[in-house]
Design a protein around this motif. Structure first.
Motif, mmCIF file in Angstrom:
data_model
loop_
_atom_site.group_PDB
_atom_site.id
_atom_site.type_symbol
_atom_site.label_atom_id
_atom_site.label_comp_id
_atom_site.label_asym_id
_atom_site.label_seq_id
_atom_site.Cartn_x
_atom_site.Cartn_y
_atom_site.Cartn_z
ATOM 1 N N GLU A 45 0.818 -1.216 0.000
ATOM 2 C CA GLU A 45 0.000 0.000 0.000
ATOM 3 C C GLU A 45 0.852 1.266 0.000
ATOM 4 O OE1 GLU A 45 -3.821 1.994 2.297
ATOM 5 O OE2 GLU A 45 -2.811 0.275 3.196
ATOM 6 N N ALA A 46 1.941 1.263 0.728
ATOM 7 C CA ALA A 46 2.753 2.475 0.854
ATOM 8 C C ALA A 46 3.580 2.755 -0.401
ATOM 9 C CB ALA A 46 3.667 2.369 2.068
ATOM 10 N N SER A 47 4.218 1.722 -0.932
ATOM 11 C CA SER A 47 5.159 1.926 -2.040
ATOM 12 C C SER A 47 4.565 1.666 -3.410
ATOM 13 C CB SER A 47 6.383 1.031 -1.850
ATOM 14 O OG SER A 47 6.022 -0.337 -2.013
ATOM 15 N N GLY A 48 3.488 0.866 -3.471
ATOM 16 C CA GLY A 48 2.922 0.476 -4.746
ATOM 17 C C GLY A 48 3.698 -0.637 -5.435
ATOM 18 N N ARG A 49 4.716 -1.184 -4.757
ATOM 19 C CA ARG A 49 5.527 -2.239 -5.369
ATOM 20 C C ARG A 49 4.789 -3.568 -5.328
ATOM 21 N NH1 ARG A 49 10.041 -2.788 -7.747
ATOM 22 N NH2 ARG A 49 11.252 -4.717 -7.691
ATOM 23 N N ALA A 66 8.608 -13.218 -2.174
ATOM 24 C CA ALA A 66 8.743 -12.624 -0.844
ATOM 25 C C ALA A 66 7.644 -13.073 0.109
ATOM 26 C CB ALA A 66 8.735 -11.095 -0.952
ATOM 27 N N VAL A 67 6.491 -13.458 -0.446
ATOM 28 C CA VAL A 67 5.339 -13.858 0.373
ATOM 29 C C VAL A 67 4.911 -15.246 -0.091
ATOM 30 C CG1 VAL A 67 3.058 -13.177 1.226
ATOM 31 C CG2 VAL A 67 4.658 -11.414 0.436
ATOM 32 N N ALA A 68 5.567 -16.275 0.445
ATOM 33 C CA ALA A 68 5.356 -17.640 -0.042
ATOM 34 C C ALA A 68 3.913 -18.099 0.107
ATOM 35 C CB ALA A 68 6.295 -18.604 0.684
ATOM 36 N N LYS A 69 3.200 -17.613 1.117
ATOM 37 C CA LYS A 69 1.843 -18.104 1.328
ATOM 38 C C LYS A 69 0.868 -17.624 0.259
ATOM 39 C CE LYS A 69 0.120 -14.634 4.641
ATOM 40 N NZ LYS A 69 -0.514 -14.504 5.973
ATOM 41 N N MET A 70 1.314 -16.739 -0.632
ATOM 42 C CA MET A 70 0.462 -16.391 -1.768
ATOM 43 C C MET A 70 0.153 -17.597 -2.629
ATOM 44 S SD MET A 70 1.646 -12.594 -3.079
ATOM 45 C CE MET A 70 0.478 -12.654 -4.450
ATOM 46 N N SER A 71 0.961 -18.668 -2.512
ATOM 47 C CA SER A 71 0.683 -19.903 -3.246
ATOM 48 C C SER A 71 -0.627 -20.534 -2.799
ATOM 49 C CB SER A 71 1.826 -20.899 -3.068
ATOM 50 O OG SER A 71 1.911 -21.310 -1.715
ATOM 51 N N PHE A 97 -4.917 -10.971 4.904
ATOM 52 C CA PHE A 97 -4.259 -12.200 4.458
ATOM 53 C C PHE A 97 -2.742 -12.041 4.436
ATOM 54 C CE2 PHE A 97 -2.363 -14.715 1.029
ATOM 55 C CZ PHE A 97 -2.685 -15.994 1.457
ATOM 56 N N ILE A 98 -2.253 -10.953 3.858
ATOM 57 C CA ILE A 98 -0.806 -10.741 3.721
ATOM 58 C C ILE A 98 -0.167 -10.403 5.062
ATOM 59 C CG2 ILE A 98 0.964 -9.242 2.674
ATOM 60 C CD1 ILE A 98 -0.227 -11.211 0.706
ATOM 61 N N GLY A 99 -0.882 -9.679 5.912
ATOM 62 C CA GLY A 99 -0.354 -9.313 7.222
ATOM 63 C C GLY A 99 0.247 -7.923 7.273
ATOM 64 N N LYS A 100 -0.001 -7.128 6.246
ATOM 65 C CA LYS A 100 0.442 -5.734 6.235
ATOM 66 C C LYS A 100 -0.431 -4.977 5.233
ATOM 67 C CE LYS A 100 4.042 -6.174 2.685
ATOM 68 N NZ LYS A 100 5.461 -5.897 2.350
ATOM 69 N N PRO A 101 -0.439 -3.644 5.274
ATOM 70 C CA PRO A 101 -1.303 -2.882 4.366
ATOM 71 C C PRO A 101 -0.992 -3.190 2.893
ATOM 72 C CG PRO A 101 -0.548 -1.476 6.143
ATOM 73 C CD PRO A 101 0.220 -2.755 6.267
ATOM 74 N N THR A 102 -2.001 -3.687 2.212
ATOM 75 C CA THR A 102 -1.858 -4.184 0.842
ATOM 76 C C THR A 102 -3.065 -3.733 0.028
ATOM 77 O OG1 THR A 102 -0.659 -6.129 1.653
ATOM 78 C CG2 THR A 102 -1.585 -6.295 -0.551
ATOM 79 N N ARG A 103 -2.862 -3.512 -1.247
ATOM 80 C CA ARG A 103 -3.974 -3.164 -2.135
ATOM 81 C C ARG A 103 -4.023 -4.155 -3.294
ATOM 82 N NH1 ARG A 103 -7.323 0.318 0.439
ATOM 83 N NH2 ARG A 103 -8.286 0.756 -1.595
ATOM 84 N N LEU A 104 -5.222 -4.307 -3.829
ATOM 85 C CA LEU A 104 -5.457 -5.147 -5.005
ATOM 86 C C LEU A 104 -5.728 -4.223 -6.184
ATOM 87 C CD1 LEU A 104 -6.066 -7.984 -6.264
ATOM 88 C CD2 LEU A 104 -8.452 -7.608 -5.584
ATOM 89 N N VAL A 105 -5.009 -4.437 -7.293
ATOM 90 C CA VAL A 105 -5.185 -3.594 -8.479
ATOM 91 C C VAL A 105 -5.449 -4.476 -9.696
ATOM 92 C CG1 VAL A 105 -3.745 -1.719 -7.575
ATOM 93 C CG2 VAL A 105 -2.678 -3.537 -8.936
#
Length: 267
Positions: free
Chosen positions: A40-44, A50-55, A114-122
């Protein structure tokens, strides 16, 4: 030779969705990698690297372009296709920066939890797509949120050869292909330049350099302690850009694909 499997990945680095048939547009398979998670902060962009549980994050593409997200211990959420011009968010994907529609606060709260930190879906509409990796293909080739190109093809015999060298069966989904071809020799796809599947022609533009993501078990989300199959690929498939496995494609024109279709080598 025939098309033996089709996979769509609606969310970049989410679970794969096996298909029997699918349409194609200028960005590859309909609905493939049109959605992405970003910090959310960087847009990266965020991926399993980096986030293995995305599997373990399932994303099903809906016919209206929306998305249904689900994950273990999380209630599913249906997300509508955002307005193409409203709530644009600046995001970074490798060296590319672009402004794309944000899916809204409800989606953002779900993925953040789910991710455990501020995240956005685009989401990326066709008119905001990136151009493909410079130096390969044509100047007007485009790609959604895939790393570099719209489509990835792997021969079934290539996977079987790699499995024999590693010493255990490997899941095709470790390598996240869109198209799997049966009936060719191992690594025959390395020499192809143009192919036809059904009525659609494809250009083979670049070998795919593999990364640490291939060491993540697609069923459990856990990394292999022995760094396989990447360690073996680096021994016998290494080139200047990395360990190669699979070929990146660009489709010339729209159409439909169906498992079982014949594959013809044109060049």
């Amino acid at each position: 030779m025939r098309l033996s499997a089709l996979y769509r990945f609606p969310l970049k680095s989410g679970k794969g969705e096996p298909l029997n048939q699918v349409g194609l547009d200028k960005l590859g398979l309909d609905g493939d990698r049109r959605w992405m998670l970003v910090d959310e902060a960087s847009g990266r962009f965020l991926t399993q690297r980096a986030v293995a549980k995305m599997s373990q994050l399932s994303a099903l593409w809906n016919a209206d372009g929306g998305l249904t997200l689900s994950a273990p211990d999380h209630s599913p959420i249906d997300i509508a296709l955002p307005d193409g011009e409203a709530d644009l968010r600046g995001v970074t994907l490798w060296r590319d920066t672009l402004r794309v529609p944000d899916a809204g606060d409800a989606a953002g709260a779900w993925v953040s939890e789910f991710i455990g930190k501020p995240t956005r879906l685009v989401q990326v509409p066709l008119d905001r797509a990136r151009t493909t990796q410079a130096g390969y293909g044509k100047d007007d080739d485009q790609v959604a949120f895939a790393d570099g190109f719209p489509l990835l093809l792997i021969g079934q015999a290539s996977l079987e050869d790699l499995s024999s060298k590693v010493g255990r069966p490997l899941e095709m989904l470790r390598f996240r292909p869109n198209l799997v071809i049966e009936g060719s020799e191992a690594y025959a796809e390395d020499s192809w330049k143009r192919i036809r599947i059904g009525d659609v022609e494809f250009r083979v533009v670049k070998s795919c350099a593999r990364c640490i993501l291939t060491t993540i078990d697609p069923q459990t989300g856990e990394r292999t302690e022995d760094r396989e199959p990447l360690a073996t690929l680096q021994k016998y498939r290494a080139e200047a850009d990395g360990a190669m496995f699979g070929q990146n494609l660009v489709n010339d024109g729209n159409g439909r694909l169906e498992v079982g279709m014949p594959v013809t080598i044109l060049e």
